[in-house]
Scaffold this active site. Structure first.
Site, PDB file in Angstrom:
ATOM      1  N   LYS B 177      27.553  47.972  22.252  1.00 48.34           N
ATOM      2  CA  LYS B 177      26.970  49.281  22.565  1.00 48.34           C
ATOM      3  C   LYS B 177      25.623  49.118  23.272  1.00 48.34           C
ATOM      4  O   LYS B 177      25.283  49.872  24.181  1.00 48.34           O
ATOM      5  CB  LYS B 177      26.812  50.107  21.285  1.00 48.34           C
ATOM      6  N   LYS B 245      15.793  55.826  21.132  1.00 45.99           N
ATOM      7  CA  LYS B 245      16.137  55.029  19.940  1.00 45.99           C
ATOM      8  C   LYS B 245      17.006  53.834  20.350  1.00 45.99           C
ATOM      9  O   LYS B 245      16.732  52.688  19.981  1.00 45.99           O
ATOM     10  CB  LYS B 245      16.901  55.889  18.930  1.00 45.99           C
TER      11      LYS B 245
END
Lengths: 292, 292
Positions: B177, B245
């Site tokens: 990811k 984030k």
């Protein structure tokens, strides 16, 4: 009036990897074609097929009513158009001249203005699609100048390309190409950093590409150059040195507009570093070398 | 053995925009489903459809043999799994726990190791595809952990997603990811700089996208978020604050590997600036605001 083999003699300057294919298509379409290139050897093949060799730019310019150029750097464009032996001094009034080199937008405007004083019509029409696009007559062509000239030479563009768009006044073709290169520059940095991360973290990069190559991270760069990087194939589709040229033009042009492009500046600095290491004749995907 | 509605009770923690769709698909497939979320209100609808509300993580963990989580930040993941009321303390041996939050690879490994001591099997399985992918059960799912657990819960992954790949040992789903986000980060910088250049140079950005959107500059980002930027539509598909984030995790993770990623660092710094200007609840395409 649209150009056709009946009403038009085409001149083509710059028989390199791109020019050879592009000029070949025009010859095959039945146009009388005159060619000039810095190295005569490169034009040998196309002359065997029927193109007429000219010894100088001026000689070519005098014989042709449409002149296409695709040379190396902006300084070459400037010399070919505005130099003492140049096209603008020597072409006949009402000639249409088309620079397909990726070159400076402000130089395109300078050529347009100079040409106009002699009733010559200049278009800037850089391409994307590389050697394969040129060979398959599938180039994207981004055009700036006057619409009347654009429409007149559309039959020639259609012989060389597929995705052909008029982008606006003189310089707009070059600006559009810069937009293209700015996107590609960021994409190359992203791809190389992504693959370096994948490899460093112990992932199998091919399996990673299967996960991410169809979603929001999908791009032409990722899906076409990613697999080459994984194989260690840094052969040129597009040379590092030419990409550095393009980014340099884009940065200069952005600075003229007062626009700060930190991503582009970073990409250029990384490619400069790559060239300093001796890889300027590698393909652009060789940027990966900096991360491993 | 593969999970099925006959042998499995599923717990789902985190009924947000993503979780609501994902849990809904599992419920529709006939599984007994227990849910917990920080805000009970968000789970109201799915409970009306037949899901069972649980008041605490530990209560849920005790009743379910497969537990899926998709919460906000790594600290939330850590609390839900390793906190005093957490999953690992409370789930039964042989339970399979799946964190689908985009979270830290090293935290995934920590959860895996802690779980293993209690004979619980942990997978990290972050997704891409956003709210639309979740709604259409078309998410890409990138999985790290043990193959046996991966294969056991494959029927659940197939209920939520389409492009499902096992990427390797624990943490590999999160690393994949991160690779995805590193690519997207560069692509967003490239798109915003490209469009800013296009607009500043007087081009029509829609015509520019027609020229460049099908060639070497083509990307999901360019073709999907480009038109939104041109319309001035900065509504969130994916929040700036969540992207920050993710980039933060990727940078930390790269630093742990001794890998320098200047493109990612630049993208993060630009998004930080955007958030400081008050746009953290905009979509990621709002990065364009910095350039105009």
């Amino acid at each position: 009036m649209k150009v056709s083999p009946e009403n038009t003699v085409v001149g083509f300057i710059g028989i390199g990897v791109m020019g050879n294919s592009m000029a070949g298509h025009i010859l095959n379409a039945g146009y009388e074609l005159h060619v000039y290139s810095r190295s005569r050897a490169k034009a040998e093949l196309i002359c065997q097929k029927g193109a007429v060799w000219e010894d100088t730019t001026s000689q070519l310019a005098k014989k042709c009513n449409v002149i296409i150029t695709i040379v190396g750097f902006p300084k070459d464009v400037e010399e070919v158009y505005l130099g003492p032996d140049g096209i603008i001094e020597n072409a006949a009034p009402e000639a249409i001249v088309i620079d397909m080199t990726t070159s400076s937008p402000s130089l395109a405007v300078k050529i347009y203005d100079t040409a106009q004083k002699r009733s010559i019509h200049a278009l800037d029409a850089p391409v994307s699609g590389g050697d394969i696009g040129a060979r398959n007559a599938a180039l994207s062509i981004m055009v700036g100048g006057d619409t009347a000239s654009f429409e007149a030479v559309m039959p020639l563009f259609e012989i060389m390309g597929k995705n052909i768009h008029f982008q606006g006044k003189s310089g707009s073709g070059q600006h559009t190409k810069m937009v293209n290169q700015i996107s590609i520059a960021a994409g190359m940095v992203g791809l190389c950093e992504s693959l370096a991360y994948a490899v460093k973290s112990g992932l199998d990069p091919e399996t990673v590409l299967r996960s991410i190559g169809a979603g929001a991270a999908a791009s032409w760069t990722l899906n076409n150059l990613g697999p080459r990087i994984i194989k260690g194939d840094f052969a040129p589709g597009f040379y590092v040195r030419h990409f550095i040229k393009d980014m340099g033009i884009a940065i200069e042009s952005a600075q003229e507009m007062g626009l700060d492009l930190p991503g582009l500046m970073l990409a250029k600095s990384l490619y400069d570093k790559l060239a300093q290491k001796g890889y300027e004749y590698d393909g652009t995907q060789a940027l990966y070398r900096l991360f491993i």
